[in-house]
Design a protein around this motif. Sequence first.
Motif, short mmCIF file in Angstrom:
data_model
loop_
_atom_site.label_atom_id
_atom_site.label_comp_id
_atom_site.label_asym_id
_atom_site.label_seq_id
_atom_site.Cartn_x
_atom_site.Cartn_y
_atom_site.Cartn_z
N ARG A 177 36.63 13.99 62.07
CA ARG A 177 38.04 13.66 61.93
C ARG A 177 38.65 14.39 60.73
NH1 ARG A 177 40.40 9.69 59.55
NH2 ARG A 177 38.36 9.04 58.82
N THR A 178 37.97 14.28 59.58
CA THR A 178 38.49 14.92 58.37
C THR A 178 37.90 16.32 58.17
OG1 THR A 178 36.73 13.95 57.05
CG2 THR A 178 38.78 12.70 57.19
N ASN A 179 37.01 16.73 59.10
CA ASN A 179 36.41 18.05 59.02
C ASN A 179 35.58 18.25 57.75
OD1 ASN A 179 36.24 20.05 60.87
ND2 ASN A 179 37.82 21.35 59.94
N LYS A 180 34.81 17.23 57.40
CA LYS A 180 34.01 17.31 56.17
C LYS A 180 32.52 17.18 56.45
CE LYS A 180 36.77 16.64 52.16
NZ LYS A 180 37.88 15.69 52.02
N ILE A 181 31.75 18.05 55.80
CA ILE A 181 30.29 17.95 55.89
C ILE A 181 29.76 17.67 54.48
CG2 ILE A 181 28.16 19.14 56.56
CD1 ILE A 181 29.82 21.13 58.12
N GLU A 182 28.95 16.62 54.35
CA GLU A 182 28.33 16.35 53.05
C GLU A 182 26.86 16.74 53.10
OE1 GLU A 182 29.28 12.26 52.09
OE2 GLU A 182 31.38 12.73 52.53
N VAL A 183 26.47 17.55 52.13
CA VAL A 183 25.12 18.08 52.12
C VAL A 183 24.50 17.87 50.74
CG1 VAL A 183 23.70 20.13 52.60
CG2 VAL A 183 25.96 19.93 53.64
N GLN A 184 23.21 17.53 50.70
CA GLN A 184 22.51 17.46 49.42
C GLN A 184 21.15 18.14 49.52
OE1 GLN A 184 22.65 13.14 49.13
NE2 GLN A 184 20.50 12.99 49.76
N LEU A 185 20.48 18.28 48.40
CA LEU A 185 19.17 18.91 48.42
C LEU A 185 18.22 18.07 49.29
CD1 LEU A 185 18.44 20.18 44.79
CD2 LEU A 185 19.60 21.31 46.68
N GLY A 186 17.36 18.73 50.03
CA GLY A 186 16.44 18.04 50.93
C GLY A 186 15.22 17.48 50.20
N ASN A 187 14.37 16.80 50.95
CA ASN A 187 13.23 16.11 50.35
C ASN A 187 12.11 17.05 49.88
OD1 ASN A 187 11.76 16.85 52.61
ND2 ASN A 187 11.83 14.82 53.55
N ILE A 188 12.27 18.35 50.14
CA ILE A 188 11.27 19.30 49.65
C ILE A 188 11.31 19.34 48.12
CG2 ILE A 188 12.56 21.49 49.51
CD1 ILE A 188 10.30 22.76 51.24
N PHE A 189 12.43 18.87 47.56
CA PHE A 189 12.58 18.86 46.10
C PHE A 189 12.21 17.52 45.48
CE2 PHE A 189 15.45 22.18 47.64
CZ PHE A 189 14.99 23.24 46.89
N ASP A 190 11.83 16.52 46.31
CA ASP A 190 11.40 15.22 45.77
C ASP A 190 10.09 15.37 45.01
OD1 ASP A 190 13.59 14.31 47.07
OD2 ASP A 190 12.53 13.11 48.56
N SER A 191 9.78 14.39 44.28
CA SER A 191 8.53 14.26 43.49
C SER A 191 8.76 14.68 42.05
CB SER A 191 7.36 15.08 44.03
OG SER A 191 7.42 16.41 43.54
#
Lengths: 271, 271
Positions: A257-271
């Motif tokens: 609706r608002t044409n927005k994508i929210e993205v964050q770093l994936g779990n490959i960076f966890d730990s």
Amino acid sequence: MKLRRSERMVVISNYLLNNPYQLISLNVFAEKYEAAKSSISEDVAIIKKAFNDGDIGCIETVTGANGGVVFTPAISTDEAREIAKELCQKLSENDRILPGGYIYLSDLLSTPAILKNVGRIIANAFKDKKIDAVMTVATKGVPLANAVANILNVPFVIVRRDLKITEGSTVSVNYASGSSDRIEKMFLSKRSLKPNSQVLIVDDFLKGGGTISGMISLLKEFDSKLVGVAVFADNIQERRHHLSYKSLLTVTNIDVRTNKIEVQLGNIFDS
Amino acid sequence: MKLRRSERMVVISNYLLNNPYQLISLNVFAEKYEAAKSSISEDVAIIKKAFNDGDIGCIETVTGANGGVVFTPAISTDEAREIAKELCQKLSENDRILPGGYIYLSDLLSTPAILKNVGRIIANAFKDKKIDAVMTVATKGVPLANAVANILNVPFVIVRRDLKITEGSTVSVNYASGSSDRIEKMFLSKRSLKPNSQVLIVDDFLKGGGTISGMISLLKEFDSKLVGVAVFADNIQERRHHLSYKSLLTVTNIDVRTNKIEVQLGNIFDS
């Protein structure tokens, strides 16, 4: 061909960079560049330090008659995070949303500079495992699998959703197509994967997990073992699976609706 | 990060190798490795000689305020022929013949060491041309296009024979499917190729030429220009086209009865 030490170091490091995960005898260089093996050893010691200081990778020495050196590519956490953050921004560009809430990814996964870096990050996360092949599904997974396989220096195998005459005999399994809850078939050429292979599965985008579950069941048909699953991006909004996987990026929200994508770093960076 | 000259040369050459066809300011290295620009210039001069002597490629210096160096990968004719001769042997293995007289190629085109070398040979044949993108058709052409694009450091675009929801708007053309004389459709995502691009078409196997003619007509739809066509192998038995192209290998005969494939070096080695 006789070269000066400084030049020899350049050509030897080029060779190592192009032949990762491969045991290379120092005699090869000694003969090719008409130098004593002890000089080559000194060259490699300097290259090793430079690769280490420059976060290019690690050179290990294997002693003995059949010894030599093995180059394992690496990437520093800082560089990997920097690259992923840039990709986060790119992926959240609002003109990527397609009708149906899909995200257009093809431009990112067809740019060599991006692919190389993504390949380095994924390969780095599995560098301590024994991997014989990288598996993916046609078509969008192919460049990514290729990039990871380049770094690991192993072949990649391409599972298809259609039957091609040029693949010879195939093995097929059924899988639940995540986006539609339909049961579909996927095929793998019989001769493309040796039995008892240790396989890393790679794909572009993880949603329902049906495609990846399908590939895992194909592995059983080939008496092969799953080492791990890595994806360019996953979407946690649509997570309905219990797969264990590593992602470079995580889409947390797509708002058509608002044409927005929210993205964050994936779990490959966890730990 | 302060490094000794010998180490600096290793990390600088690694950077150049990973960033071909790109103007790189020497200031980048001077700042990163805390060295005088004159020292970096000397490093690059040594690397240039080593790249030259080792047939790795050529480093050109662009002078002026926005100057720097550009690395163009190369391969010697001897090395290219050696690689192609080995591939000739591999391609003529008699267990490659599939029912219908097709040749199984997938293992060759999914082995990074082979792909890298094939990419180097094809890119080398077009290194004096301005190329903005490499185009291919899914699925088998993708790793090859990827390999060539890696060396040329340009994006690749993937034409599809089916419509995928994740590609957004597409442009389609009809083409004569060589193997069956049927008219089929091929599709390219509208946003995957900018207008006025200079395009190199790459594919795995050239027989009737229908697929490549289809891609050439797609180029017109995208107001783009054909720079050239390169294929891994062509089959002169089934040549019914007048395309101008370069091939790495040429299949001169497939005898299904005796299970024999005859292969020779392709026309990329002519002249």
